[in-house]
Design an enzyme around this catalytic site. Structure first.
Site, mmCIF file in Angstrom:
data_model
loop_
_atom_site.group_PDB
_atom_site.id
_atom_site.type_symbol
_atom_site.label_atom_id
_atom_site.label_comp_id
_atom_site.label_asym_id
_atom_site.label_seq_id
_atom_site.Cartn_x
_atom_site.Cartn_y
_atom_site.Cartn_z
ATOM 1 N N LYS A 1 0.851 -1.197 0.000
ATOM 2 C CA LYS A 1 0.000 0.000 0.000
ATOM 3 C C LYS A 1 0.883 1.242 0.000
ATOM 4 C CE LYS A 1 -4.337 1.118 2.308
ATOM 5 N NZ LYS A 1 -5.052 0.936 3.583
HETATM 6 C C1 E4P Z 1 -8.341 2.069 3.440
HETATM 7 O O1 E4P Z 1 -7.558 1.267 2.996
HETATM 8 C C2 E4P Z 1 -8.220 2.730 4.724
HETATM 9 O O2 E4P Z 1 -7.568 1.870 5.609
HETATM 10 C C3 E4P Z 1 -9.542 3.034 5.363
HETATM 11 O O3 E4P Z 1 -10.617 2.594 4.577
HETATM 12 C C4 E4P Z 1 -9.692 4.379 5.953
HETATM 13 O O4 E4P Z 1 -10.947 4.440 6.567
HETATM 14 P P1 E4P Z 1 -11.340 5.550 7.640
HETATM 15 O O5 E4P Z 1 -11.616 6.816 6.922
HETATM 16 O O6 E4P Z 1 -12.584 4.995 8.279
HETATM 17 O O7 E4P Z 1 -10.187 5.671 8.593
#
Ligand code: E4P
Length: 217
Positions: A87
């Site tokens: 990522k």
């Molecule tokens: C995506 O890969 C992120 O980890 C995540 O969806 C972020 O979500 P949040 O806005 O609820 O922290």
């Protein structure tokens, strides 16, 4: 549409996996910290633990923000397990890193995407997944689902193979709307998946079926 769960909590990942509809897991540094997973070795071990529970892709985020650092960390993460997807944040060096990994068949998830332009760039660089954060856009009175629709249109126009991974999903209606728009994947909390189960007429109907069965037996 693939269902990913957005957590580093092993119990929740097991529960979602047991339901039989889980296709993968996404994590981020905040989610790891929430589970109290700290220190490089513990974090790497936790990724392997997650991979051993789920049949599918597991996104593991780099901490470095410079090109060399992202390459070094990303290669280490990719070597951990074949299910790992590296990522990478949507920043200039991140785009270069995505291209580097794409050229070497290492899969990537471009994260922190908040505009169609960023999603176009991620696809051009060869990201496997692009993660538009729809909940965080909704939080600032901008329509997150509209971003998913824009990216779907752009990717379909040119046949980009990058998969749209709707992230920051907060509830079940996000899941349904993403499915209607044609998002390839959604990642959200277990509750957003379990919400799909619920209908009062199902519960009432089942109660009646069982009551009628009991009358005759
Ligand atoms: C995506 O890969 C992120 O980890 C995540 O969806 C972020 O979500 P949040 O806005 O609820 O922290």
């Amino acid at each position: 549409m693939k269902f990913f769960i957005d957590t580093a909590n092993l119990e929740q990942i097991k529960e979602a996996q047991d339901l039989g509809v889980l296709d993968g897991v996404t994590t981020n540094p905040s989610l790891m910290a929430k589970e109290g997973i700290t220190g490089r070795n513990n974090i790497l071990k936790h990724y392997v633990d997650i991979c051993n529970i789920v049949d599918g892709d597991v996104s593991a985020e780099v901490i470095a923000t410079d090109f060399e650092g992202m390459i070094k960390e990303g290669e280490e993460l990719a070597d951990l397990h074949e299910q790992i997807v590296v990522k990478i944040p949507m920043i200039k060096d991140g785009v270069k890193a995505i291209k580097y990994f794409a050229d070497r068949d290492i899969r990537t998830n471009c994260t922190l995407v908040f505009s169609a332009g960023q999603a176009l760039l991620a696809a051009k660089a060869g990201a496997t997944y692009v993660s538009p954060f729809i909940g965080r856009l909704d939080d600032i009175s901008t329509d997150g689902l509209n971003l998913i629709a824009e990216i779907r249109l752009i990717y379909d126009n040119y046949g980009f193979e990058t998969q749209i991974l709707a992230a920051s999903v907060r509830h079940t209606m996000h899941v349904l709307e993403c499915a209607k728009i044609g998002s390839d994947v959604m990642t959200g909390p277990l509750s957003s998946i379990e919400g799909l189960l619920k209908h009062p007429l199902t519960d009432i109907g089942l109660e009646k079926f069982l009551a009628d069965y009991k009358k005759g037996n």
